[in-house]
Design a protein around this motif. Structure first.
Motif, PDB file in Angstrom:
ATOM      1  N   ASN A 290       0.818  -1.221   0.000  1.00 56.02           N
ATOM      2  CA  ASN A 290       0.000   0.000   0.000  1.00 56.02           C
ATOM      3  C   ASN A 290       0.851   1.271   0.000  1.00 56.02           C
ATOM      4  O   ASN A 290       0.664   2.146  -0.852  1.00 56.02           O
ATOM      5  CB  ASN A 290      -0.934   0.011   1.206  1.00 56.02           C
ATOM      6  CG  ASN A 290      -1.920  -1.137   1.198  1.00 56.02           C
ATOM      7  OD1 ASN A 290      -1.989  -1.910   2.133  1.00 56.02           O
ATOM      8  ND2 ASN A 290      -2.690  -1.276   0.136  1.00 56.02           N
ATOM      9  N   CYS A 424      -8.388   6.847  -4.401  1.00 56.07           N
ATOM     10  CA  CYS A 424      -7.984   6.053  -3.232  1.00 56.07           C
ATOM     11  C   CYS A 424      -9.075   5.084  -2.815  1.00 56.07           C
ATOM     12  O   CYS A 424      -9.280   4.872  -1.636  1.00 56.07           O
ATOM     13  CB  CYS A 424      -7.660   6.999  -2.085  1.00 56.07           C
ATOM     14  SG  CYS A 424      -8.985   8.210  -1.783  1.00 56.07           S
ATOM     15  N   CYS A 439      -8.556   3.863   1.024  1.00 55.37           N
ATOM     16  CA  CYS A 439      -7.178   3.696   1.476  1.00 55.37           C
ATOM     17  C   CYS A 439      -6.989   4.369   2.836  1.00 55.37           C
ATOM     18  O   CYS A 439      -7.250   5.565   2.982  1.00 55.37           O
ATOM     19  CB  CYS A 439      -6.221   4.300   0.464  1.00 55.37           C
ATOM     20  SG  CYS A 439      -4.502   4.350   1.004  1.00 55.37           S
ATOM     21  N   LYS A 442      -4.963   7.620   2.852  1.00 53.44           N
ATOM     22  CA  LYS A 442      -5.379   8.640   1.877  1.00 53.44           C
ATOM     23  C   LYS A 442      -4.965  10.046   2.297  1.00 53.44           C
ATOM     24  O   LYS A 442      -4.320  10.785   1.534  1.00 53.44           O
ATOM     25  CB  LYS A 442      -6.890   8.553   1.681  1.00 53.44           C
ATOM     26  CG  LYS A 442      -7.517   9.653   0.839  1.00 53.44           C
ATOM     27  CD  LYS A 442      -8.349  10.593   1.696  1.00 53.44           C
ATOM     28  CE  LYS A 442      -9.051  11.634   0.873  1.00 53.44           C
ATOM     29  NZ  LYS A 442      -9.753  12.630   1.712  1.00 53.44           N
TER      30      LYS A 442
END
Length: 488
Positions: A290, A424, A439, A442
């Motif tokens: 990520n 995201c 995410c 983000k």
């Protein structure tokens, strides 16, 4: 987020004023249809033309096709494609779609890459472990809010010093290896509570993470090899899952380093009843896939687009940044909040080239989805797929969507467009929570992107890139400005 779909799973009603249309397109013959689409996607047409040609053929931004990687490796390559700003957000609506094992799309890498565990990114929010791990990560990032800017500034200082050192002997510098290095250092220190990586990891950690990443996402990538090698690449890269043993030793070294770092994330997970091993594999995935994987993709893209905007925008950015930093006495969250043009430039870069181009979700129920022109019925269980760069460059939303406009989101009217910036696994105006798949980093990435530009234009008046570089790397040349001194 407002729903684009009717809540009834059994008999969805038509959205007002839009005619119902059967979803155009088909999947072709078994095996051969997906194989043809795969070759179109990677070799004959290329990614953007693959989607653009089908929009033109079907006269629709919603259609059926097969999505790579296809034969032998995909669970099921059949998808319903969403390519406009109106239909796309259904992929973020967790009441309408489920996100179980759809991170990499129509295939899933072996869990060997993550210690045998299904990590948080592959879990649907309905699964209890998802909420536990995402909640821990959100808590971790919140606790480090005051540390992030100074830590990233330290990494950037090394980045710019190394660039200038290389520029003494060259007219430009390839900054991608430097981005890899500072991204690994930042990520490791952030997730390991400020501990520094060993000298070995500092020199080789980025390379090991990249190899581990490539083995997982290789089936949806192409290496850009000469045409005569396409059949070989397709057979080896797109037809089988790459085996974990290729990176087993590298992964174990990284895992052991994170495990022995005594990260507070692992400690808190253990107190919540999660084994240290599972917590550490999740931590490595979040740090490597990520965070690190996102940074090394995103920062070259940000540099490229800001460079392409030219010196006029650069001078405007330098003026805003230096004025605000001087008045605030340093690079602070309050200072960054006041940099309206700088933040707009970051959002525009996210809009024009989202770092996460693909989104997937499986329909939980019968849905009625709207494009700008039609309504479409999607059946429960069908896979929805969105190619994000088309949604964020929707010509019915954005003026001159293919053009980078740094001030696009400045002012009241500009801020209204932010809800259409998607990068995201969610809209830029929304925040990640344990209930969604946005995410968790983000806000962190948006902050780091802004700090990157701030530190760049505190040092330099302008910069350019080598647009003719055949190696597809970002080669920078810099125009030195007067350093801004301020008291922190």
């Amino acid at each position: 987020m407002s729903s684009l779909c009717n809540p009834s799973p059994s008999s969805p009603s038509l959205p007002q004023n839009l005619p119902l249309r059967e979803i155009p397109g088909n999947y072709g013959f078994p095996f051969f249809g997906p194989l043809k689409d795969r070759w179109d996607f990677f070799y004959f047409q290329g990614r953007d033309n693959f989607f653009r040609s089908r929009i033109e053929n079907h006269n629709s931004t919603v259609f059926r096709t097969n999505m790579v990687p296809g034969p032998w490796i995909s669970h099921d390559p059949r998808v319903v494609v969403l390519l406009d700003a109106k239909s796309f957000p259904v992929l973020f609506d967790m009441s309408k779609v489920e996100k179980n094992d759809v991170l990499t799309g129509t295939y899933t890498p072996s869990t060997s890459f993550t210690g045998g565990y299904r990590v948080c990114a592959y879990l649907d929010p309905s699964e209890s472990n998802h909420n536990s791990f995402k909640g821990l990560l959100l808590s971790l990032l919140a606790s480090k809010q005051e540390e992030i800017i100074p830590l990233f500034q330290t990494c950037l200082n090394e980045f710019f010093l190394e660039m200038e050192d290389q520029l003494k002997n060259n007219s430009r510098v390839d900054c991608e290896p430097l981005i890899d290095k500072i991204s690994f250092e930042f990520v490791y220190k952030l997730f390991c509570d400020g501990n520094s990586p060993s000298d070995f990891l500092m020199s080789d950690g980025a390379k090991m993470f990249k190899k581990w990443l490539i083995c997982q996402i290789g089936p949806v990538k192409t290496l850009g090899l000469p045409v005569f090698l396409n059949p070989i690449e397709d057979l080896l890269l797109h037809s089988v899952r790459l085996p974990f043993f290729l990176v087993k030793n590298d992964y174990e070294k990284i895992y052991n380093a994170f495990y022995s770092s005594k990260s507070s994330f692992i400690e808190k997970a253990q107190k919540n009843g999660i084994s240290r091993e599972e917590a550490c594999h999740n931590l490595v995935f979040m740090a490597g896939f990520n965070a690190f994987g996102g940074f090394i993709t995103w920062f070259p893209s940000l540099i490229k687009w800001v460079a392409s905007a030219g010196e006029t925008l650069h001078h405007q950015l330098a003026d805003e940044i230096r004025t605000v930093v001087k008045s605030e006495g340093g690079v602070t969250l309050n200072a960054i909040h006041k940099m309206t043009l700088t933040k707009s430039v970051v959002y525009e870069a996210f809009r024009i080239e989202p770092p996460i181009p693909y989104q997937y979700g499986r329909a939980k129920e019968n849905l009625m989805i709207q494009s700008h022109d039609y309504s479409f019925k999607v059946n429960k269980g069908e896979m929805l797929f969105g190619y994000q760069p088309f949604a964020t460059k929707d010509p019915k939303i954005f003026d001159e969507p293919e053009k980078f406009k740094g001030n696009r989101f400045v002012g009241e009217e500009g801020e209204k467009l932010l809800k259409y910036v998607l990068w995201c696994n969610g809209r830029v105006i929304d925040d990640p929570t344990v209930e969604n798949k946005q995410c968790p980093g983000k806000n962190l990435v948006e902050l780091m992107s802004t700090v990157f530009l701030v530190e760049l234009f505190l040092r330099y008046d302008s910069f350019s890139i080598d647009a003719n570089n055949s190696n597809n790397c970002v080669c920078l040349s810099l125009k030195k400005g007067e350093s801004l001194e301020y008291d922190v």
